[in-house]
Design a protein around this motif. Sequence first.
Motif, PDB file in Angstrom:
ATOM      1  N   SER A 131       0.938  -1.202  -0.012  1.00 53.61           N
ATOM      2  CA  SER A 131       0.246  -0.149   0.240  1.00 53.61           C
ATOM      3  C   SER A 131       0.907   1.165  -0.029  1.00 53.61           C
ATOM      4  N   GLN A 132       0.182   2.380  -0.769  1.00 55.24           N
ATOM      5  CA  GLN A 132       1.259   3.516  -1.350  1.00 55.24           C
ATOM      6  C   GLN A 132       0.106   5.303  -0.852  1.00 55.24           C
ATOM      7  N   ASP A 133       0.593   5.684   0.204  1.00 56.28           N
ATOM      8  CA  ASP A 133      -0.611   7.074   0.649  1.00 56.28           C
ATOM      9  C   ASP A 133       0.030   7.976  -0.976  1.00 56.28           C
ATOM     10  N   ILE A 134      -1.160   8.559  -1.154  1.00 53.77           N
ATOM     11  CA  ILE A 134      -0.501   9.647  -2.640  1.00 53.77           C
ATOM     12  C   ILE A 134      -1.691  10.740  -2.007  1.00 53.77           C
ATOM     13  N   GLU A 135      -0.578  11.792  -2.415  1.00 50.22           N
ATOM     14  CA  GLU A 135      -0.945  13.370  -1.706  1.00 50.22           C
ATOM     15  C   GLU A 135      -1.262  13.986  -3.072  1.00 50.22           C
ATOM     16  N   ILE A 136      -2.432  15.065  -3.314  1.00 51.48           N
ATOM     17  CA  ILE A 136      -2.155  15.926  -4.559  1.00 51.48           C
ATOM     18  C   ILE A 136      -2.575  16.891  -4.226  1.00 51.48           C
ATOM     19  N   TYR A 137      -2.130  17.747  -4.193  1.00 51.01           N
ATOM     20  CA  TYR A 137      -2.192  19.849  -4.132  1.00 51.01           C
ATOM     21  C   TYR A 137      -2.273  20.032  -5.456  1.00 51.01           C
ATOM     22  N   GLN A 138      -3.260  21.733  -5.238  1.00 48.45           N
ATOM     23  CA  GLN A 138      -3.891  22.374  -6.486  1.00 48.45           C
ATOM     24  C   GLN A 138      -3.927  23.573  -5.494  1.00 48.45           C
ATOM     25  N   ALA A 139      -4.033  24.329  -6.403  1.00 48.97           N
ATOM     26  CA  ALA A 139      -4.013  26.073  -6.002  1.00 48.97           C
ATOM     27  C   ALA A 139      -4.605  26.756  -6.993  1.00 48.97           C
ATOM     28  N   THR A 140      -5.427  27.138  -7.638  1.00 52.48           N
ATOM     29  CA  THR A 140      -5.786  27.800  -9.043  1.00 52.48           C
ATOM     30  C   THR A 140      -6.695  28.891  -8.255  1.00 52.48           C
ATOM     31  N   ILE A 141      -6.053  30.163  -9.253  1.00 47.22           N
ATOM     32  CA  ILE A 141      -7.463  31.487  -8.941  1.00 47.22           C
ATOM     33  C   ILE A 141      -7.611  31.515 -10.379  1.00 47.22           C
ATOM     34  N   GLY A 142      -9.640  31.910 -10.339  1.00 46.37           N
ATOM     35  CA  GLY A 142      -9.957  32.463 -12.067  1.00 46.37           C
ATOM     36  C   GLY A 142     -11.112  32.866 -11.726  1.00 46.37           C
ATOM     37  N   LEU A 143     -12.131  32.136 -13.379  1.00 46.10           N
ATOM     38  CA  LEU A 143     -13.589  33.103 -13.069  1.00 46.10           C
ATOM     39  C   LEU A 143     -14.286  32.671 -13.174  1.00 46.10           C
ATOM     40  N   THR A 144     -15.505  32.542 -13.113  1.00 44.78           N
ATOM     41  CA  THR A 144     -16.686  31.700 -13.559  1.00 44.78           C
ATOM     42  C   THR A 144     -17.707  33.134 -14.025  1.00 44.78           C
ATOM     43  N   SER A 145     -18.149  31.687 -15.479  1.00 46.28           N
ATOM     44  CA  SER A 145     -19.524  32.548 -16.107  1.00 46.28           C
ATOM     45  C   SER A 145     -19.566  33.596 -15.710  1.00 46.28           C
ATOM     46  N   PHE A 146     -18.460  34.884 -16.068  1.00 48.26           N
ATOM     47  CA  PHE A 146     -18.113  36.422 -16.768  1.00 48.26           C
ATOM     48  C   PHE A 146     -18.455  36.046 -17.580  1.00 48.26           C
ATOM     49  N   GLU A 147     -19.956  37.418 -17.892  1.00 49.16           N
ATOM     50  CA  GLU A 147     -20.562  37.842 -19.191  1.00 49.16           C
ATOM     51  C   GLU A 147     -20.095  38.666 -19.709  1.00 49.16           C
ATOM     52  N   LEU A 148     -19.578  38.126 -21.014  1.00 49.94           N
ATOM     53  CA  LEU A 148     -18.891  38.702 -22.366  1.00 49.94           C
ATOM     54  C   LEU A 148     -20.141  40.087 -22.453  1.00 49.94           C
ATOM     55  N   ASP A 149     -20.088  41.204 -22.160  1.00 49.44           N
ATOM     56  CA  ASP A 149     -20.945  42.749 -22.260  1.00 49.44           C
ATOM     57  C   ASP A 149     -21.199  43.219 -23.354  1.00 49.44           C
ATOM     58  N   LEU A 150     -21.622  41.685 -24.737  1.00 49.05           N
ATOM     59  CA  LEU A 150     -21.105  42.602 -26.365  1.00 49.05           C
ATOM     60  C   LEU A 150     -22.479  43.288 -26.780  1.00 49.05           C
ATOM     61  N   PHE A 151     -23.273  43.065 -25.786  1.00 48.82           N
ATOM     62  CA  PHE A 151     -24.931  44.035 -26.711  1.00 48.82           C
ATOM     63  C   PHE A 151     -25.275  44.781 -25.359  1.00 48.82           C
ATOM     64  N   GLY A 152     -24.549  45.628 -24.252  1.00 48.28           N
ATOM     65  CA  GLY A 152     -24.612  46.321 -23.216  1.00 48.28           C
ATOM     66  C   GLY A 152     -25.428  46.122 -21.911  1.00 48.28           C
TER      67      GLY A 152
END
Length: 488
Positions: A131-152
Amino acid sequence: MTKSLIALLTGTALLAGCNLAPKYERPVGAIPAALPQGGVYPAAATDAVDVSRIGWRDFFLDPRLRQVIETGLANNRDLRIAAANVLQARAQLRVQRADLLPTVNATGTGTFTNNLQGAGGAGTGTGTGSSQDIEIYQATIGLTSFELDLFGRVRNLSRAAQEQVFASEEAQRSTRISLIAEIATAWLTMASDQEQLRLSRETLRTFEDTLRLTREQFRIGVGSELEVRQADTSYQGAVSDIAALEATVALDQNALNLLVGTTVAQEQLPAGLGAEPATRDALPGDVNSDVLLRRPDVLQAEHLLIAENANIGAARAAFFPTISLTGALGTLGLGLSDLFKDGSYTYTASPSVGLPLFDFGRRTGNLNYAKASQQAAVATYEKTIQTAFREVADALAQRGKIGDQVRAQSSRAESAKVAAKLSDARFRAGVDSFLTTLDAQRTAYAAEQQLVTTRFAQGGNLVELYRALGGGLEESRAVGAVGTVPAN
């Protein structure tokens, strides 16, 4: 992938100026270009100053009234409500403007799992493993569903929220100006009733002397019981007037306390109308209807109209595709020490396009609602400015003749007072009948009462003209919208 994302953002920047809101044009023609002139309306004074530039401290001359107004501006609850409405509108604007920019989130995750190596003994036949223990780390910076205001759409919603802020600020100024006028009118009302009370008490003494005389004449057989009863009728009428006026003065004080928001100090209350005027005699010169466009209530209605205009643009934009962008930049590693090593960085970009096909008339209904709301806002604006025109015209019409009324009523009261004295002297000398004297006393009493009423109307007319023309508007703008709601 990166080039595609750059191209998408570049195209968005080129389309960012698209605005589907109708071009705003201020409604015209709801009122005549000039205020009424000639006839009962006063001639314009060429040396008169702009009423809107006269601060209330300069317009109201009585120091007690100025103190009461200042207290009211600090304590009135309606003014506090108006201040809170401004703060609410500003907060809503901040919320709405946030949609113009992406919301950036930072996340960090850690995954801990156990991997059984050699499970089932594949290829060995032993059926054993480690048996082997596995550790996975993740760090993210992002935006979610940002509307591009094409039509005002988002920009128009922000514009509508901004106009709501402007409208609430104008509503606060309107409340402030109206409050000043209401306090002044309530103070003058109490002064008028105090003057009426003083007059009734003086008249009561006169009627009491007459009643005492007629009783004495009746006792010695010179007068009749009819004369006694007639004198007593006038005496009791004055007693009734005093009782009613004492109650009215108490009600006046209660009304003034409510407007001021606290109990007004006794030394600040009026004892009567007094000989000196309570306000400046500020008659505007060369006034046209454009002055009404600066009134806070008219500006409030216009800002609400502009907001509805922007809402139409937002409703129209709903018929066009919505482009949203979801993206993230992060790092991934099998241990905390590996989290920021070269080669551990990752990114994702997920633009999406939504094109509504069938909504069973929802967008059309929203657009029709926005257009109907804009039409209602136009009518409201026109009615507001028409009401302002009527208020100024009414005040000017009364102003044109109130001076003649005061002068005539003053002469009438003076003549009636002299006539009552002469008639009383003739009655005591046995020249005139008691009925003539009684009628002269009643006429003098009524004339004095009417004079007080007319003088009050003159003072109230100046206050109303000051309010209707936006008196103190420049001072109100200098004060600005209240940023905080005073604590109790």
